[in-house]
Write an enzyme that holds these catalytic residues in place. Structure first.
Site, PDB file in Angstrom:
ATOM      1  N   GLY A  40     -14.040  -3.450   1.085  1.00 22.90           N
ATOM      2  CA  GLY A  40     -15.377  -2.906   1.323  1.00 22.90           C
ATOM      3  C   GLY A  40     -15.735  -1.821   0.321  1.00 22.90           C
ATOM      4  O   GLY A  40     -16.875  -1.732  -0.145  1.00 22.90           O
ATOM      5  N   ARG A  61       0.823  -1.212   0.000  1.00 22.90           N
ATOM      6  CA  ARG A  61       0.000   0.000   0.000  1.00 22.90           C
ATOM      7  C   ARG A  61       0.859   1.266   0.000  1.00 22.90           C
ATOM      8  O   ARG A  61       0.461   2.274  -0.578  1.00 22.90           O
ATOM      9  CB  ARG A  61      -0.932   0.003   1.207  1.00 22.90           C
ATOM     10  CG  ARG A  61      -2.051  -0.997   1.011  1.00 22.90           C
ATOM     11  CD  ARG A  61      -2.954  -1.067   2.212  1.00 22.90           C
ATOM     12  NE  ARG A  61      -4.141  -1.839   1.887  1.00 22.90           N
ATOM     13  CZ  ARG A  61      -5.015  -2.258   2.786  1.00 22.90           C
ATOM     14  NH1 ARG A  61      -4.842  -1.989   4.062  1.00 22.90           N
ATOM     15  NH2 ARG A  61      -6.070  -2.947   2.409  1.00 22.90           N
ATOM     16  N   LYS A  81     -21.899 -15.594   1.151  1.00 23.72           N
ATOM     17  CA  LYS A  81     -23.327 -15.460   1.421  1.00 23.72           C
ATOM     18  C   LYS A  81     -24.082 -14.615   0.398  1.00 23.72           C
ATOM     19  O   LYS A  81     -23.576 -13.593  -0.055  1.00 23.72           O
ATOM     20  CB  LYS A  81     -23.526 -14.813   2.778  1.00 23.72           C
ATOM     21  CG  LYS A  81     -23.055 -15.677   3.911  1.00 23.72           C
ATOM     22  CD  LYS A  81     -23.263 -14.932   5.195  1.00 23.72           C
ATOM     23  CE  LYS A  81     -23.012 -15.829   6.387  1.00 23.72           C
ATOM     24  NZ  LYS A  81     -23.141 -15.066   7.629  1.00 23.72           N
TER      25      LYS A  81
END
Ligand code: ADP
Ligand code: MG
Length: 422
Positions: free
Chosen positions: A402, A40, A226
């Protein structure tokens, strides 16, 4: 959501102090604090170098880990984790903060840039302000962990203004944090002209481009664990894609919804109706919707479990689906062959176990071979593609976990929305 935003190249940076939000949230050794992967920090170098080469000075900032900026909240969190409240002293709390200071980041950044990085002792305190005021063109400084300030995660306007007051331009390059409306990721843009650095610019160009005006046909491959965590992604892509391909754990809820037997596979019984609604909607819209036809199954969730092949609709009661089977792989490989764009989020199986990684590997290989624009979004998906050795064969691997999910959901991202429109 408008993905067309100004970048550092669209503004004059010469002689300006630039507040640059980076993603320096690097993994560290728990004991020594040493940085275990500096990817990063390396990723931030092009934007920093560009700013320096063009006569700016850089005030870099980032969060690192999850420090608890208030003692009371820290006590509450530790107690929830089962720690004895009597053992929780203020010293221990301060030690937990010290472990997340930016010293190791400043040191590594300095090595990589080959120049001094001036480290501030605080975020917007007297030391940071004095160092920022004295900063000269071509110099780089780094603020302390932005989350040491209570106002950071609350997007407190006073904190945002104090950060902005040190600079004349805000450049955001922390794509992994653009889905958060924090003071350093979005709030500061209220007080400074705000543009993107090269990392965010690339995410917007490629992922934004694929969502706003994809080269067709657009094939979306969705997997992972999921259904419930991917509802937003399925909803959004169903409106955009020409073909949707389902794999991973979520496939079993679809199979069950269609009347199949799924044994001990991952199943979210609350989402059966949703799955059928999606299939109906896809049919109405003329979107091709592909579900697995066969699965590699196992008697238990384990790396040494013996893989057994079963039809997707008849998994025996004592077995669970762990990966897509060879017929499914063949169908999915065929479907991406003539694609213009492929967006992939979510592994096809439990790729962490080699015996159940073949479906994910085969899809990655098919993507590597197609001429389509190939985009990987999602933390585990990016890890899977890297682990299986296909990372450099993809057009783009999104750097935000995310953030890329929310991007694919078509949500407004506060850290992008706050930037100037191009
Ligand atoms: P991403 O981070 O790319 O969005 P997810 O977090 O949704 O992806 O899903 C990744 C996880 O899904 C992996 O850890 C993988 O093991 C798991 N997974 C995939 N297929 C199955 C399956 N059949 N059963 C259980 N877990 C699965
Ligand atoms: Mg994940």
């Amino acid at each position: 959501m408008n993905y067309n935003k100004k970048t550092v190249k669209d503004v004059d940076v010469k002689g300006k102090k630039v507040l640059l939000r980076c993603d320096f949230n690097v993994p560290q050794d728990k004991v020594t604090g040493a940085i275990t992967d500096d990817k990063r920090i390396r990723a931030a170098l092009p934007t920093i170098q560009y700013l320096l080469d063009n006569g700016a000075s850089v005030i870099a900032c980032s969060h690192l880990g999850k420090p608890e900026a208030s003692f009371d909240k820290w006590v509450k969190k530790q107690t929830e984790k089962g720690k004895d409240p009597a053992s929780l002293t203020e010293e221990k709390w301060k030690k937990s903060l010290d472990a997340l200071r930016m010293e190791p980041v400043a040191e590594r950044l300095s090595q990589l840039l080959g120049r001094e990085v001036i480290l501030a002792a605080d975020v917007v305190g007297p030391d940071a302000k004095a160092k920022a005021a004295a900063l000269q063109p071509g110099q780089v400084m780094l603020l302390q962990n932005t989350r040491f300030e209570k106002g950071e995660t609350k997007n407190d306007p006073d904190l945002a203004k104090a950060m902005a007051d040190m600079a004349e331009l805000y450049v955001s390059d922390a794509f992994g944090s653009v889905h958060r409306a924090h003071a350093s990721t979005a709030g500061v843009a209220a007080y400074l002209p705000a543009v993107s650095g090269f990392l965010i610019a690339k995410e917007l160009e490629i992922m934004g481009g694929a969502l706003a005006s994809p080269k067709r046909p657009l094939v979306a491959i969705l997997g992972g664990s999921k259904v419930s965590s991917k509802i937003g992604v399925i909803n959004n892509l169903l409106d955009i894609a020409d073909t949707i391909i389902i794999g991973g754990g979520m496939a079993y809820t679809f199979a069950r919804a269609q009347g199949g037997s799924v044994g001990k596979s991952l199943l979210e019984a609350d989402w059966l109706d949703y799955c059928n609604d999606m299939l109906k909607k896809a049919a109405e819209k003329g979107v091709k919707f592909l579900l697995p036809v066969d699965n590699l199954c196992a008697a238990e969730f384990s790396a040494d479990a013996q893989p057994v092949l079963h039809g997707a609709m008849d998994i025996p009661e004592d077995m669970m689906g762990m990966d897509i089977g060879p017929k499914t792989v063949a169908a999915y490989t065929e479907a991406v062959k003539d694609a213009g764009t492929v967006i992939w989020n979510g592994p096809m199986g439990v790729f962490e176990f080699p015996a159940f990684a073949e479906g994910t590997r085969a899809v990655a290989s098919a993507l590597a071979e197609t001429d389509a624009i190939t985009i990987i979004g999602g933390g585990d998906s990016a890890a899977a593609v890297a682990q299986l050795g296909y990372a450099d064969k993809m057009t783009h691997i999104s750097t935000g976990g995310g953030a890329s999910l929310e991007f694919l959901e078509g949500k407004e991202l506060p850290g992008v929305a706050c930037l100037l429109d191009a």
